[in-house]
Enzyme design. Structure first.
Site, PDB file in Angstrom:
ATOM      1  N   ARG A  61       0.853  -1.193   0.000  1.00 11.06           N
ATOM      2  CA  ARG A  61       0.000   0.000   0.000  1.00 11.06           C
ATOM      3  C   ARG A  61       0.889   1.243   0.000  1.00 11.06           C
ATOM      4  O   ARG A  61       2.100   1.153   0.174  1.00 11.06           O
ATOM      5  CB  ARG A  61      -0.958  -0.006   1.205  1.00 11.06           C
ATOM      6  N   GLY A  62       0.226   2.411  -0.142  1.00 11.40           N
ATOM      7  CA  GLY A  62       0.975   3.660  -0.317  1.00 11.40           C
ATOM      8  C   GLY A  62       1.040   3.902  -1.818  1.00 11.40           C
ATOM      9  O   GLY A  62       1.395   3.007  -2.588  1.00 11.40           O
ATOM     10  N   GLN A 204      -2.312   2.581   9.817  1.00  9.79           N
ATOM     11  CA  GLN A 204      -1.022   2.673   9.113  1.00  9.79           C
ATOM     12  C   GLN A 204      -0.009   3.486   9.921  1.00  9.79           C
ATOM     13  O   GLN A 204       1.195   3.227   9.849  1.00  9.79           O
ATOM     14  CB  GLN A 204      -1.209   3.324   7.731  1.00  9.79           C
ATOM     15  N   ASP A 245      -2.315  10.767  -2.500  1.00 13.54           N
ATOM     16  CA  ASP A 245      -2.712   9.691  -3.413  1.00 13.54           C
ATOM     17  C   ASP A 245      -3.062  10.229  -4.791  1.00 13.54           C
ATOM     18  O   ASP A 245      -2.961   9.521  -5.783  1.00 13.54           O
ATOM     19  CB  ASP A 245      -3.877   8.902  -2.825  1.00 13.54           C
ATOM     20  N   ASN A 255      -5.740  12.370   0.103  1.00  9.28           N
ATOM     21  CA  ASN A 255      -4.825  11.570   0.923  1.00  9.28           C
ATOM     22  C   ASN A 255      -5.668  10.846   1.973  1.00  9.28           C
ATOM     23  O   ASN A 255      -6.891  11.031   2.037  1.00  9.28           O
ATOM     24  CB  ASN A 255      -3.756  12.472   1.564  1.00  9.28           C
TER      25      ASN A 255
HETATM   26  O1  MRU Z   1      -4.872   3.198   1.984  1.00 10.59           O
HETATM   27  P1  MRU Z   1      -3.405   3.432   1.953  1.00 10.59           P
HETATM   28  O2  MRU Z   1      -2.700   2.937   3.173  1.00 10.59           O
HETATM   29  O3  MRU Z   1      -2.755   2.951   0.674  1.00 10.59           O
HETATM   30  O4  MRU Z   1      -3.267   5.026   1.952  1.00 10.59           O
HETATM   31  C1  MRU Z   1      -1.996   5.582   1.822  1.00 10.59           C
HETATM   32  C2  MRU Z   1      -1.946   7.045   2.002  1.00 10.59           C
HETATM   33  O5  MRU Z   1      -2.946   7.716   2.088  1.00 10.59           O
HETATM   34  C3  MRU Z   1      -0.598   7.675   1.932  1.00 10.59           C
HETATM   35  O6  MRU Z   1      -0.560   8.821   2.739  1.00 10.59           O
HETATM   36  C4  MRU Z   1      -0.281   8.070   0.492  1.00 10.59           C
HETATM   37  O7  MRU Z   1      -0.471   6.988  -0.362  1.00 10.59           O
HETATM   38  C5  MRU Z   1       1.098   8.588   0.329  1.00 10.59           C
HETATM   39  S1  MRU Z   1       2.313   7.280   0.455  1.00 10.59           S
HETATM   40  C6  MRU Z   1       3.811   7.980   0.201  1.00 10.59           C
END
Ligand code: MRU
Length: 353
Positions: A61-62, A204, A245, A255
């Site tokens: 993820r990320g 997270q 995101d 985000n």
């Molecule tokens: O649902 P996730 O854990 O994938 O969400 C991730 C985020 O919102 C992060 O802040 C974003 O992807 C930036 S990662 C460098």
């Protein structure tokens, strides 16, 4: 300081591989982020469908990390279908399947579009995609290091920095975006202290940001999301920096859910609110936040804590995974191409070309 595991890597096979797979028997390996911090478990596969499942279930993820995973998944699909000289219908369908895994992070879409533009005439498409996936991974790591360096000027010595969700090495190709700036400041000898939001509902922040900060030896305190206001006052927070995101052409930024609240709090507390993100997270085709699709997750992620129910049965739940912070609340974007300031409509296009 301990080293961090790689979020994702390709391992070349030493055998001739099984029928229907990469002829060199190569595979993708990730660390399962859902098991951290309790267990460092690695998953490997030669099948693009597994990579799709890993992305959907947040094992990886990320936004930048899932973009890279999408590129490797496309290479696996091309090898599986023996695609040669063209993106045939089976590969096209697989690319659509990969694209549909998560809707908000634009990195998946941007990276798959980049693969589609490659010249595959007369070539093994798997090889072409795989080489590009390696290039994308290397570029994302390089971008994070540059973001870290550009971000340094925004971080005073002894800064107290609040962050949300997880934006470290595991969420990217390695090193991190918002966490990369914090890491660069720490490496530069600035005695920073981090306030890390736990990030409901999937934690997270508590599971991954705390894991990385601890390994890196960076001073931090973990708080529940609702404590960010009191923490801003109590610890005299100097800046808030988060990842993204998807960033629209006007600067509106999607985000992790709760980021918008932070951007509003920052206005009230007169704290600069920064977004750190590589250019792969920008979507110049989206005019504003209105054009960003917001992923809604399984209500069970809110009504249960792991397998244990924590809310009554038969209730109505709203479970957006992301929200949009309006551009006006954002003090600047820190990208690998430099710091972007207002007016964003003009400057984002200028800096990103
Ligand atoms: O649902 P996730 O854990 O994938 O969400 C991730 C985020 O919102 C992060 O802040 C974003 O992807 C930036 S990662 C460098």
């Amino acid at each position: 300081m301990e080293s961090l595991p790689d979020p994702i890597k390709w391992e070349n096979g030493t055998t001739s591989g099984e029928p229907g797979t990469d002829p060199r028997g190569g595979k993708v390996t990730i660390i399962d982020q859902t098991r951290l911090p309790l267990e460092e478990k690695f998953l490997s596969s030669k099948n693009y469908r597994d990579v799709c499942e890993w992305i959907k279930s947040l094992r990886i993820r990320g936004a930048p990390a899932i973009g890279i995973a999408a590129a490797y998944a496309a290479a696996l699909a091309a090898y599986e279908f023996g695609s040669h000289g063209e993106i045939d219908s089976k590969l096209d369908a697989a690319i659509h399947e990969i694209n549909a895994t998560r809707p908000t992070a634009v990195n998946i879409r941007n990276i798959l579009a980049r693969l589609r533009k490659l010249d595959v005439k007369g070539k093994n498409v798997g090889d072409v995609f795989l080489n590009e996936a390696h290039r994308i991974l290397a570029e994302e790591i390089d971008s994070c290091r540059k973001i870290g360096q550009f971000g340094l000027e925004l971080v005073p010595d002894k800064a107290v920095i609040l962050t949300h969700c997880h934006t470290g090495g595991l969420a990217t190709g390695g090193y991190g975006t918002a966490l990369g700036i914090i890491r660069a400041a720490h490496e530069a000898g600035k005695k920073v202290m981090v306030i890390a939001d736990e990030t409901r509902p999937l934690l997270q922040g508590a599971r991954l940001t705390a894991y990385e900060l601890q390994k890196l030896g960076i001073d931090f305190k973990l708080i529940v999301d609702g404590a960010s206001g009191i923490a801003m006052k109590k610890f005299s927070v100097d800046l808030v920096v988060v990842g993204a995101d998807r960033i629209a052409a006007n600067g509106d930024t999607a985000n992790k859910i709760g980021t918008y609240n932070l951007s509003v709090l920052c206005k009230d507390h007169k704290i600069p609110f920064y977004i750190a993100a590589p250019s792969s997270s920008f979507d110049l085709a989206a005019k504003s936040g209105e054009d960003i699709p917001i992923e809604e997750r399984n209500p069970g992620e809110i009504t249960h804590f792991r397998d244990c129910r924590s809310a009554p049965e038969n209730i109505s739940v709203y479970a957006p995974a992301f929200d949009v912070s309006p551009a006006e609340n954002i003090a600047a974007f820190i990208t690998e191409k430099g710091i972007i300031r207002k007016p964003y409509g003009e400057n984002i296009a200028k800096v990103l070309g």
